[in-house]
Write a protein that holds these residues in place. Sequence first.
Motif, mmCIF file in Angstrom:
data_model
loop_
_atom_site.group_PDB
_atom_site.id
_atom_site.type_symbol
_atom_site.label_atom_id
_atom_site.label_comp_id
_atom_site.label_asym_id
_atom_site.label_seq_id
_atom_site.Cartn_x
_atom_site.Cartn_y
_atom_site.Cartn_z
ATOM 1 N N GLU A 210 11.567 -0.578 3.952
ATOM 2 C CA GLU A 210 12.596 -0.840 4.956
ATOM 3 C C GLU A 210 13.101 0.435 5.613
ATOM 4 N N ARG A 211 13.170 1.514 4.839
ATOM 5 C CA ARG A 211 13.881 2.673 5.374
ATOM 6 C C ARG A 211 13.061 3.951 5.438
ATOM 7 N N ALA A 212 11.816 3.920 4.981
ATOM 8 C CA ALA A 212 11.087 5.188 4.882
ATOM 9 C C ALA A 212 9.808 5.218 5.702
ATOM 10 N N ALA A 213 9.723 4.378 6.754
ATOM 11 C CA ALA A 213 8.481 4.358 7.533
ATOM 12 C C ALA A 213 8.251 5.678 8.260
ATOM 13 N N GLY A 214 9.295 6.197 8.880
ATOM 14 C CA GLY A 214 9.179 7.492 9.536
ATOM 15 C C GLY A 214 8.148 7.544 10.637
ATOM 16 N N GLY A 215 7.884 6.412 11.280
ATOM 17 C CA GLY A 215 6.916 6.380 12.367
ATOM 18 C C GLY A 215 5.479 6.247 11.939
ATOM 19 N N ALA A 216 5.243 6.109 10.615
ATOM 20 C CA ALA A 216 3.864 6.028 10.121
ATOM 21 C C ALA A 216 3.468 4.586 9.895
ATOM 22 N N THR A 217 2.218 4.258 10.234
ATOM 23 C CA THR A 217 1.706 2.931 9.936
ATOM 24 C C THR A 217 1.384 2.821 8.454
ATOM 25 N N SER A 218 1.313 1.593 7.970
ATOM 26 C CA SER A 218 1.044 1.355 6.552
ATOM 27 C C SER A 218 -0.447 1.112 6.362
ATOM 28 N N CYS A 219 -1.192 2.179 6.190
ATOM 29 C CA CYS A 219 -2.633 2.027 5.980
ATOM 30 C C CYS A 219 -3.133 3.123 5.058
ATOM 31 N N MET A 220 -3.810 2.734 4.001
ATOM 32 C CA MET A 220 -4.395 3.686 3.074
ATOM 33 C C MET A 220 -5.435 4.540 3.792
ATOM 34 N N ALA A 221 -5.772 5.662 3.202
ATOM 35 C CA ALA A 221 -6.843 6.488 3.758
ATOM 36 C C ALA A 221 -8.165 5.753 3.593
ATOM 37 N N LEU A 222 -8.872 5.577 4.683
ATOM 38 C CA LEU A 222 -10.134 4.839 4.654
ATOM 39 C C LEU A 222 -11.286 5.769 5.014
ATOM 40 N N PRO A 223 -12.451 5.558 4.398
ATOM 41 C CA PRO A 223 -13.606 6.415 4.714
ATOM 42 C C PRO A 223 -14.162 6.094 6.092
ATOM 43 N N GLY A 428 13.952 11.817 -1.478
ATOM 44 C CA GLY A 428 12.517 11.928 -1.272
ATOM 45 C C GLY A 428 11.697 10.906 -2.027
ATOM 46 N N PHE A 429 12.343 10.142 -2.922
ATOM 47 C CA PHE A 429 11.604 9.140 -3.696
ATOM 48 C C PHE A 429 11.031 8.064 -2.781
ATOM 49 N N TYR A 430 11.782 7.678 -1.749
ATOM 50 C CA TYR A 430 11.410 6.498 -0.965
ATOM 51 C C TYR A 430 10.151 6.702 -0.126
ATOM 52 N N PRO A 431 10.016 7.768 0.638
ATOM 53 C CA PRO A 431 8.729 7.955 1.334
ATOM 54 C C PRO A 431 7.569 8.162 0.366
#
Length: 722
Positions: A210-223, A428-431
Amino acid sequence: MARGGQRQHGATRTTTRRRGRELDNEGIIPVLARAVREVEGAAQRGRVKPAARIKFQVVAMLAREERQRVKLDPELPEGQRAEQLKRLDGIGTILAKTTARDTTLLSLLAEDAFVPDAARILRQDMLEAAGVETADVPRPPSTTNGHANGHANGRTHVVDLDRQVVPRSVLSRQLANPFLRPDFAGAHRAPQARRLAGWELIEPLLESFERAAGGATSCMALPEESSVKAPVGLELMHHQAQVVAAAAAGHRTFLLADEPGLGKTAQALLAAQAADAYPLLVVVPSVVKTNWAREVGLWTPHRTATVVHGNGDTMDGFADIVIVNYEILDRHVGWLGSHGFGGMVVDEAHFIKNKTSQRSQFVLQTADRIRERTARPLMVALTGTPLINDIDDFRAIWQFLGWIDEKMPCAELMERLEATGQTPIDPGFYPAARSAVIDLGIVRRRKVDVASDIPARRIADLPVELEGEVGRSIRAAERELARRLVERYDTALATRRSGAVVDGIDHALVRQVAAWEREGSGDKPAGGGENVFTMMRRIGQAKAGLAADYAAQLARSVGKVVFFAKHVDVMDTAEALFAQRGMKSASVRGDQTPKVRQANIDAFVNDPDVAVAVCSLTAAGVGLNLQVASNVVLAELSWTDAEQTQAIDRVHRIGQDQPVTAWRVIAAQTVDSKVAELIDSKAGLAARALDGSDDEVGSSADVQTEALVSLLTDALEARAAR
């Protein structure tokens, strides 16, 4: 075509001949009255048990049918018609009060709700008791012996042993593999909490989205994919190949949350092939079972698939891929857990968001048993709308994937959290926690980012005026609802403790009154009147002809159109208008068999003369590919943006080569327009939690309450201005 509730799972009448009804105790109405009183008594004694729930559903079903029959019977004298409708209203009032006592009964009132065998048989018995001849319905095994089976994670599942089945072909497979043993190499490891020992971690994990997106999408590193190939004749897009490559590299849990229309089915099937996760269990909504079998034939043609229907008499126990729908999972949960599956896919995983539902419980139980027997099985949750109500919707999905249990993170996630060196008291725990969860396997891509060849879409609102007596009646009912809210507000204000001072409108009290009204919406107001749910239902009925007329005009001018509605009577009205205009339509509803549903979908897709697909918003809003059309008409509003988006994305998906327009038909100057605004305002949940947007996260579940808040506030402001 049969109409209304009479289109129910094969238990159709072979004749409409009825005995004379000179006496009040003859016919179906007294049978329903006795039954509904029994259900009401059961609800007064506590939570409604399964037998009473079945009776509740059948009473509602037959009451709808009888109301339709009474209204349309040309030989019925008007006085007798009015009397019978009045008695049916009484039955409806008791059903509403019972629903208010146990709100879980609401789902049974939907026209396209799943109808179990026991309900079909009870329906037949009640019709026969009323003197109506019926077609015989096969009697299933007894369902009276329920037993509670404990589970390793502390959940208790009510398993009806009499309903449990083991298909003959499954027994044959077991006999053919007598030495098949569990693989305990991946046995459950207890999480080792050190710095985080004693901390409650599930809520902070959810809060991190809810509060730690920081403009980043939610996607794991993919090859970057290299050697991933699609079957001959098919094209695998870059974003799809990345997930397959991750599975080939050893990743085994995925929350595949790509926006609808980006080909999640193909990714799941090819990931299973890359991981050699066979046999593979696929749990899906009933409306897409046939489509999944077709997709297996396309993407993994050398693998065999079997679809489980009913008791599984026709399934192939030796198949590589077993496809079963949520509605019959309860009877197969026993053998599914010991079949030796190498992986499990849950399609439309938001269906399990309510962890207290049996559907969710059986999915979680089966997943746990697979993990107990198989080392590192492939576990995939597919949903383009993982968040519908609030951030808590993540819980059941994460638990299915084995990331958390009822109370705490599981071993792998706990190790990642410990590695951050922080606790929930540290900002810093949340991000860091959000990243730890994402790296376990959240994959979220948007169309705008990965599929630039998919044309744009837009939602265009089409205001309509409800004219004549129907329009006046709806506006009068809305005024009465607002008056009742004001009266309740004034009463609450007058009973405040002495000394309370209110300057202008007390908005906190307004919200409380709206919540009271919504919570009591199952009760019929004294002296008649409407609640917000019945208001929206009536508005939908009033819009039906206008929406269908617009869809017909579109079909004449631009080609095929998909028409979505929530209620069966709205769909019936639309189909009747299309037939009147000489236009062929195909119907996709929840009460159809998979074979009939697929035949209708194929007709719409392949037959140039079928101009319109008339679809149930709940039954056809998931898993279907209808991109042969580029125009969608939404005749009725959903209560959530997610449901609306799912419907539109049946057309706006890979394979679409035209810009897509969704025409939302909205009744002007009614609560309908307020609901449309609220749905749009609640669309930011997934955007904030998964896509890095700064939009405010809110619950879509409170749209009804917010609509009532708006009505009451407008009424109070209008009174103050006078």
